[in-house]
Design a protein around this motif. Sequence first.
Motif, short mmCIF file in Angstrom:
data_model
loop_
_atom_site.label_atom_id
_atom_site.label_comp_id
_atom_site.label_asym_id
_atom_site.label_seq_id
_atom_site.Cartn_x
_atom_site.Cartn_y
_atom_site.Cartn_z
N GLU A 86 0.82 -1.20 0.00
CA GLU A 86 0.00 0.00 0.00
C GLU A 86 0.86 1.26 0.00
O GLU A 86 0.46 2.29 -0.52
CB GLU A 86 -0.91 0.02 1.24
CG GLU A 86 -2.01 -1.01 1.22
CD GLU A 86 -3.09 -0.67 0.22
OE1 GLU A 86 -3.34 0.52 0.02
OE2 GLU A 86 -3.67 -1.59 -0.36
N ARG A 146 -7.04 4.49 6.83
CA ARG A 146 -6.88 3.78 5.57
C ARG A 146 -5.71 2.80 5.65
O ARG A 146 -4.77 2.99 6.43
CB ARG A 146 -6.65 4.76 4.42
CG ARG A 146 -7.83 5.69 4.20
CD ARG A 146 -7.67 6.54 2.95
NE ARG A 146 -8.75 7.51 2.86
CZ ARG A 146 -9.96 7.22 2.39
NH1 ARG A 146 -10.22 6.01 1.95
NH2 ARG A 146 -10.91 8.14 2.37
N ASP A 147 -5.77 1.76 4.81
CA ASP A 147 -4.76 0.71 4.83
C ASP A 147 -3.35 1.27 4.66
O ASP A 147 -2.41 0.82 5.30
CB ASP A 147 -5.04 -0.32 3.74
CG ASP A 147 -6.16 -1.27 4.12
OD1 ASP A 147 -6.61 -1.20 5.27
OD2 ASP A 147 -6.59 -2.05 3.26
N GLU A 334 -3.60 13.04 6.34
CA GLU A 334 -3.03 11.75 6.74
C GLU A 334 -1.60 11.91 7.23
O GLU A 334 -1.18 11.28 8.21
CB GLU A 334 -3.09 10.77 5.57
CG GLU A 334 -4.49 10.29 5.26
CD GLU A 334 -4.58 9.49 3.97
OE1 GLU A 334 -5.58 8.74 3.81
OE2 GLU A 334 -3.67 9.59 3.12
N PRO A 401 -11.93 6.70 7.24
CA PRO A 401 -12.85 6.56 6.10
C PRO A 401 -14.29 6.50 6.60
O PRO A 401 -14.59 5.96 7.66
CB PRO A 401 -12.43 5.23 5.47
CG PRO A 401 -11.05 4.97 5.98
CD PRO A 401 -10.98 5.59 7.33
N GLY A 424 -10.75 -2.19 1.66
CA GLY A 424 -10.31 -1.09 2.50
C GLY A 424 -11.43 -0.25 3.11
O GLY A 424 -11.17 0.80 3.68
N GLU A 425 -12.68 -0.71 3.01
CA GLU A 425 -13.79 0.04 3.59
C GLU A 425 -13.82 -0.14 5.11
O GLU A 425 -13.35 -1.13 5.65
CB GLU A 425 -15.12 -0.43 3.00
CG GLU A 425 -15.27 -0.21 1.50
CD GLU A 425 -15.55 1.24 1.14
OE1 GLU A 425 -15.62 2.09 2.06
OE2 GLU A 425 -15.69 1.54 -0.06
N ASN A 426 -14.39 0.85 5.78
CA ASN A 426 -14.53 0.85 7.24
C ASN A 426 -15.93 0.34 7.58
O ASN A 426 -16.89 1.10 7.61
CB ASN A 426 -14.31 2.28 7.76
CG ASN A 426 -14.46 2.38 9.25
OD1 ASN A 426 -14.36 1.39 9.96
ND2 ASN A 426 -14.70 3.58 9.74
N ARG A 610 -7.31 1.06 -8.01
CA ARG A 610 -7.17 1.97 -6.88
C ARG A 610 -6.25 3.14 -7.22
O ARG A 610 -6.49 4.28 -6.81
CB ARG A 610 -6.66 1.21 -5.65
CG ARG A 610 -7.70 0.23 -5.12
CD ARG A 610 -7.22 -0.54 -3.91
NE ARG A 610 -8.21 -1.50 -3.47
CZ ARG A 610 -8.05 -2.35 -2.47
NH1 ARG A 610 -6.92 -2.34 -1.78
NH2 ARG A 610 -9.00 -3.20 -2.14
N GLU A 614 -7.27 7.20 -7.23
CA GLU A 614 -6.48 8.24 -6.58
C GLU A 614 -6.08 9.31 -7.58
O GLU A 614 -6.07 10.51 -7.28
CB GLU A 614 -5.23 7.63 -5.92
CG GLU A 614 -5.52 6.81 -4.68
CD GLU A 614 -6.01 7.68 -3.54
OE1 GLU A 614 -5.65 8.89 -3.51
OE2 GLU A 614 -6.74 7.18 -2.68
N HIS A 619 -7.72 12.21 -2.57
CA HIS A 619 -8.26 12.67 -1.27
C HIS A 619 -7.37 13.77 -0.75
O HIS A 619 -6.29 13.52 -0.23
CB HIS A 619 -8.31 11.51 -0.26
CG HIS A 619 -9.22 10.41 -0.68
ND1 HIS A 619 -10.56 10.42 -0.42
CD2 HIS A 619 -8.98 9.27 -1.37
CE1 HIS A 619 -11.12 9.32 -0.91
NE2 HIS A 619 -10.18 8.61 -1.48
#
Length: 620
Positions: A86, A146-147, A334, A401, A424-426, A610, A614, A619
């Motif tokens: 990642e 996030r991961d 982040e 997230p 990767g969803e919460n 992914r 991005e 983000h």
Amino acid sequence: MSSTIIPVVATIIALGVAAQVLADRLQVPSVLFLILAGIVVGPEVLGVVTIESFGSVETLAGVVGLSVAIIVFEGAFHLKLSKLREAPGATLRLVTLGAAISLVGTALAVRFLLDARWDISFLVGSLLVATGPTVITPILEVVPVRDRVGAALETEGVVNDVTAAILAIVVFQVVINPDLPATAVIQDFMTRLGVGVLIGLVVAAIIWYLLHHVDLSRGNAPQSARLVVLAGALVSYGAANTLQAEAGIAAVATAGIVLGNADLPYEEDIESFKGDVTLVVLSFVFIALAALLSFDDLTQFGLAGLVAVAIIALVVRPIGVFLSTFGGRYSSAERTFMSAVGPRGIIPASVATLFAAELQNAGMPGAASLLVGIVFLTILLTVVFEGGLARHIAEALEVIPMRVIIVGGGTVGRALAERLEDRGENVVIVERDVSMVERARNEGFTVYHGDGTDTDELRSAGADSARIVVASTGDDDANLLVAQLAESKFDVETIIARANNPDNVDAFEDLGVRTVSSSLATAWGIDNIIERPALANWMTEIGRSGDVQEVEVTSEDLVGRTIEEVDGELPNGCIIALVGRDGDNQVPDADFTLQRGDHLTFLGRTEAVREALEWCHPHD
């Protein structure tokens, strides 16, 4: 001694379990309560735990050493290479450039603010390089970032624990033997590291062979596998330390990383068992060491000590993080969160305690007092403020997230949760049946025990910050009510309900609820396997090896460009499959020109999709 050590150990373990339960209840890192418990039972308050309780410093050192080995092995075992991908560049820089900045910056702060000798300053700096899995992992358990952020922080913790332990022992040799030449210092560092890595690889290879090719137990193979892995961790630590002092940490870290990525049989049983053992030894070590703290050691520096810790945490740490993550995939929020989360853990505490005893024996009590004081002051303040406030910091920076809430923890709900978490969803499952709650939690899901048809229960589960709400229970009336509550009471972007009875689909959709029929979905799935087997097989891997994602065009860099122009900048292994405009979806040709508000559907390899998301919609 035996008559006193038993109640002391029992007290420590009981307090450790209580601290873990309280931390889970309040959703803050357990390390905070462990340190506070240690101070309370220590000689400065109740006097239940003292150095005499363990017989001698040497006895305590041996117990702490084995405990640290288990803790580091546990953290390394969970360090999966798939997660490292990642953020590989940032991870490498954090454990090299970031560690170097931490070492030098901390040493400068100690040298000029506390008027310490250069060698002692660098000894403190080498120890405080370490963050460690013992403090980072509990934070990440209650702050689901996030991961890529979690992977970088976890890797930094494991690797820098090893780096700090070995670097500190080398610097300590310079403190004890100031005439030691620089070449000897470098050679000593490389030797310890090399011995540890070699022993770790050998032990990992032996364990892998035993678990794969030897019938260890016909009656209870999972238990035998757990015990073999635990024994391997302790053997690698002991063997490496026997050959070269302080090489054991490198050995257990190496063995843990290799075995954690080696596809072992009964891996889930091994992870569960090691997690329980680690909680016990972590509780013991933190409380025992905190109990030996002297308030005089913590307060001897006055305001200068607080300023030094503030510089370490608020200046040195952010510089290291921002330089290490420059130009990467991280948003500024982040990077700020990573800067604010760098609490120091068990390696600095345990090694500083042992070094202080040796400095006392060497006739250097002032150096010993300074070392223990500034290291423990840094640990205490960073754990209290950075660990205790981590979730609040993350929420303020909006780096958590948005949640996906699934009401219903049955087979459908858990299967959906697994696929979403792989992307990767919460995800939070809401379930009111106690047995289903326990089952979902045992499978590793985050579960809120409550009634999803109740507005207050949905709010408590996080519906205010939910992006998606899925009603997946076996009761159509409940699913309809959940969907209507999510729409009327919460600002949820996507609401989907499961219709168990196909006759209810039209009624649901007439009420504005997006609906999926269980019966029709099953029929469509079977039809796809019959008519489109290759596509059906690929679709089952969505979120793993392959992915399909949709994103809205909001960037001015995309508006007015053709599909052909955009295709040229997409990562390999990813294509634009569909473009949605005004409710109409179509496969675009090369000359199709994008407009603001269009929806692009990317299809391809998971990593490529992914990266495309991005690039298309970063983000910030």
